[in-house]
Write a protein that holds these residues in place. Structure first.
Motif, PDB file in Angstrom:
ATOM      1  N   GLY A 202     -18.701   4.898   7.152  1.00 11.42           N
ATOM      2  CA  GLY A 202     -19.225   5.802   8.166  1.00 11.42           C
ATOM      3  C   GLY A 202     -18.902   5.432   9.600  1.00 11.42           C
ATOM      4  O   GLY A 202     -19.604   5.851  10.519  1.00 11.42           O
ATOM      5  N   GLU A 203     -17.840   4.685   9.808  1.00 10.27           N
ATOM      6  CA  GLU A 203     -17.443   4.308  11.162  1.00 10.27           C
ATOM      7  C   GLU A 203     -16.180   5.079  11.545  1.00 10.27           C
ATOM      8  O   GLU A 203     -15.223   5.125  10.781  1.00 10.27           O
ATOM      9  N   SER A 204     -16.182   5.692  12.727  1.00  9.68           N
ATOM     10  CA  SER A 204     -14.999   6.394  13.208  1.00  9.68           C
ATOM     11  C   SER A 204     -13.833   5.431  13.339  1.00  9.68           C
ATOM     12  O   SER A 204     -14.020   4.221  13.522  1.00  9.68           O
ATOM     13  N   ALA A 205     -12.633   5.966  13.271  1.00  9.94           N
ATOM     14  CA  ALA A 205     -11.433   5.123  13.348  1.00  9.94           C
ATOM     15  C   ALA A 205     -11.417   4.305  14.632  1.00  9.94           C
ATOM     16  O   ALA A 205     -11.058   3.121  14.624  1.00  9.94           O
ATOM     17  N   TYR A 206     -11.817   4.916  15.751  1.00 11.02           N
ATOM     18  CA  TYR A 206     -11.766   4.169  17.015  1.00 11.02           C
ATOM     19  C   TYR A 206     -12.773   3.020  17.023  1.00 11.02           C
ATOM     20  O   TYR A 206     -12.560   2.001  17.682  1.00 11.02           O
ATOM     21  N   LYS A 207     -13.877   3.171  16.276  1.00 11.13           N
ATOM     22  CA  LYS A 207     -14.846   2.078  16.198  1.00 11.13           C
ATOM     23  C   LYS A 207     -14.314   0.937  15.336  1.00 11.13           C
ATOM     24  O   LYS A 207     -14.528  -0.239  15.650  1.00 11.13           O
ATOM     25  N   THR A 229      -8.609  -5.992   2.186  1.00 11.32           N
ATOM     26  CA  THR A 229      -9.548  -4.965   2.619  1.00 11.32           C
ATOM     27  C   THR A 229     -10.134  -4.243   1.420  1.00 11.32           C
ATOM     28  O   THR A 229      -9.443  -3.948   0.443  1.00 11.32           O
ATOM     29  N   GLY A 230     -11.429  -3.951   1.521  1.00 12.53           N
ATOM     30  CA  GLY A 230     -12.109  -3.143   0.526  1.00 12.53           C
ATOM     31  C   GLY A 230     -12.103  -1.687   0.948  1.00 12.53           C
ATOM     32  O   GLY A 230     -11.225  -1.228   1.692  1.00 12.53           O
ATOM     33  N   THR A 237      -8.846   8.692   7.163  1.00 12.80           N
ATOM     34  CA  THR A 237      -7.907   8.601   6.058  1.00 12.80           C
ATOM     35  C   THR A 237      -7.427   7.159   5.908  1.00 12.80           C
ATOM     36  O   THR A 237      -7.413   6.379   6.876  1.00 12.80           O
ATOM     37  N   ASP A 238      -7.034   6.810   4.696  1.00  9.13           N
ATOM     38  CA  ASP A 238      -6.492   5.468   4.464  1.00  9.13           C
ATOM     39  C   ASP A 238      -5.302   5.192   5.373  1.00  9.13           C
ATOM     40  O   ASP A 238      -5.112   4.079   5.855  1.00  9.13           O
ATOM     41  N   ALA A 239      -4.483   6.239   5.612  1.00 14.30           N
ATOM     42  CA  ALA A 239      -3.285   6.063   6.434  1.00 14.30           C
ATOM     43  C   ALA A 239      -3.647   5.635   7.852  1.00 14.30           C
ATOM     44  O   ALA A 239      -3.005   4.756   8.436  1.00 14.30           O
ATOM     45  N   VAL A 240      -4.684   6.239   8.420  1.00 12.24           N
ATOM     46  CA  VAL A 240      -5.098   5.892   9.779  1.00 12.24           C
ATOM     47  C   VAL A 240      -5.667   4.476   9.816  1.00 12.24           C
ATOM     48  O   VAL A 240      -5.344   3.681  10.709  1.00 12.24           O
ATOM     49  N   ILE A 241      -6.514   4.140   8.844  1.00 16.43           N
ATOM     50  CA  ILE A 241      -7.108   2.798   8.801  1.00 16.43           C
ATOM     51  C   ILE A 241      -6.017   1.743   8.626  1.00 16.43           C
ATOM     52  O   ILE A 241      -6.017   0.700   9.288  1.00 16.43           O
ATOM     53  N   PRO A 255      -0.513 -12.951   4.570  1.00 13.58           N
ATOM     54  CA  PRO A 255      -0.428 -11.722   3.780  1.00 13.58           C
ATOM     55  C   PRO A 255      -1.631 -10.817   4.032  1.00 13.58           C
ATOM     56  O   PRO A 255      -2.738 -11.285   4.303  1.00 13.58           O
ATOM     57  N   VAL A 256      -1.379  -9.517   3.922  1.00 11.64           N
ATOM     58  CA  VAL A 256      -2.434  -8.518   4.107  1.00 11.64           C
ATOM     59  C   VAL A 256      -2.333  -7.507   2.962  1.00 11.64           C
ATOM     60  O   VAL A 256      -1.276  -6.910   2.750  1.00 11.64           O
ATOM     61  N   LEU A 257      -3.446  -7.326   2.249  1.00 11.87           N
ATOM     62  CA  LEU A 257      -3.471  -6.466   1.068  1.00 11.87           C
ATOM     63  C   LEU A 257      -4.615  -5.469   1.207  1.00 11.87           C
ATOM     64  O   LEU A 257      -5.765  -5.855   1.450  1.00 11.87           O
ATOM     65  N   PHE A 258      -4.306  -4.199   1.052  1.00 13.50           N
ATOM     66  CA  PHE A 258      -5.267  -3.105   1.251  1.00 13.50           C
ATOM     67  C   PHE A 258      -5.596  -2.470  -0.101  1.00 13.50           C
ATOM     68  O   PHE A 258      -4.711  -2.235  -0.907  1.00 13.50           O
ATOM     69  N   GLY A 259      -6.899  -2.189  -0.343  1.00  9.17           N
ATOM     70  CA  GLY A 259      -7.221  -1.353  -1.498  1.00  9.17           C
ATOM     71  C   GLY A 259      -8.112  -1.949  -2.564  1.00  9.17           C
ATOM     72  O   GLY A 259      -8.230  -1.391  -3.663  1.00  9.17           O
TER      73      GLY A 259
END
Length: 289
Positions: A202-207, A229-230, A237-241, A255-259
């Motif tokens: 529930g946090e906006s992308a800019y936050k 990242t969880g 959207t996932d793309a923006v995050i 390393p950075v792993l998303f999902g």
């Protein structure tokens, strides 16, 4: 970490917000169905505004469960807000010398990270009692397995590799907003040599951007070994995050792993934190050592 077995007793604490009694009772039924005894102290039903009672009452509830020899593990009723308010009232000596699984997520990230930082004891980032009311089978299976074995391995089903590689370190993290609000306090976490896990809802992308930027400027990412990242539920959207995460972490070399299915999404896999793990982007997995 001290592992549990069927028949062991989970004590329930309410360090944060007040909760819905019906969802709570259904969650207790699920825990009993999984084979655990459940101890529910009467004072967790107190209320004060949006909190489950006053600060001292909520803190004393946690302290009593840690000191009670009949309690084998401790689980939070729900998140919301309030855990930060009781950190100064927790008995860190008692907590350090009574090794018990402490289970929670979201707002209770403040307690999870403080237990690791103040005592060195491991904790479990996992569901609250009220969240068992609508928990998926995957969530329940992971909770039970983590409680009785401590972890093992998680293979991420739909990974997005932002930077490939392996990273080995102590798994720490949790709710991004809660972590950012600990900055500048004496409970600010140290992520040196850690594999960092973050999630939010529930946090906006800019936050999300602002919180990560603040943490970066404060040096919290210096010396970490990797990022996982969880879910970022109802954030954008996932793309923006992912774009924001890449901009934040691009200057580093870990390393950075998303999902990972952990956090506020449909599945909330339990994670034993405060212990060493290996993250491997090629295998899309986390391995507890």
């Amino acid at each position: 970490m001290r592992y549990l077995k069927p028949g062991d007793t989970l004590g329930v604490c309410a360090p944060s917000a007040r909760f819905d009694a019906q969802a709570f009772n259904r969650g207790i039924d699920v825990l009993r169905h999984l084979g655990f005894e459940v101890a529910v102290p009467a004072d967790i039903f107190k209320t004060k505004r949006y909190l489950a009672g006053d600060d001292l009452s909520r803190a004393n509830g946690v302290n009593r469960l840690f000191s009670d020899p009949d309690i084998d593990g401790i689980i939070c009723a729900r998140g919301g807000f309030g855990a930060m308010r009781i950190l100064d009232y927790l008995d860190w000596h008692v907590i350090q010398h009574h090794h018990k699984p402490f289970i929670g997520f979201s707002d209770n990230t403040a307690i999870l990270l403080s237990i690791i930082g103040k005592t060195g004891n491991p904790v479990i980032h996992g569901p609250h009692v009220v969240s068992f009311d609508s928990a998926s089978k995957e969530t329940l299976d992971s909770f039970y397995t983590t409680l009785v074995t401590g972890g093992g391995e998680i293979v991420i089903k739909s990974p997005q590799v932002m930077r490939p590689g392996k990273g080995m370190g102590v798994l720490k993290g949790g709710n991004l907003a809660t972590i950012s609000h600990l900055l500048g306090t004496r409970f600010q976490p140290d992520f040196t040599d850690a594999v960092l896990f973050i999630e939010d809802i529930g946090e906006s992308a800019y936050k999300i951007d602002r919180m990560l930027t603040q943490m970066k400027m404060a040096g919290l990412f210096d010396g970490i070994r990797g990022v996982i990242t969880g879910s970022f539920e109802k954030c954008d959207t996932d793309a923006v995050i992912q774009e924001i995460l890449w901009e934040i972490f691009e200057p580093y070399h870990f390393p950075v792993l998303f999902g990972l299915d952990a956090g506020h999404g449909h599945a909330n896999l339990s994670l034993c934190m405060g212990v060493e793990v290996e993250m491997d982007t090629a295998a899309s997995r986390i391995l507890w050592m």
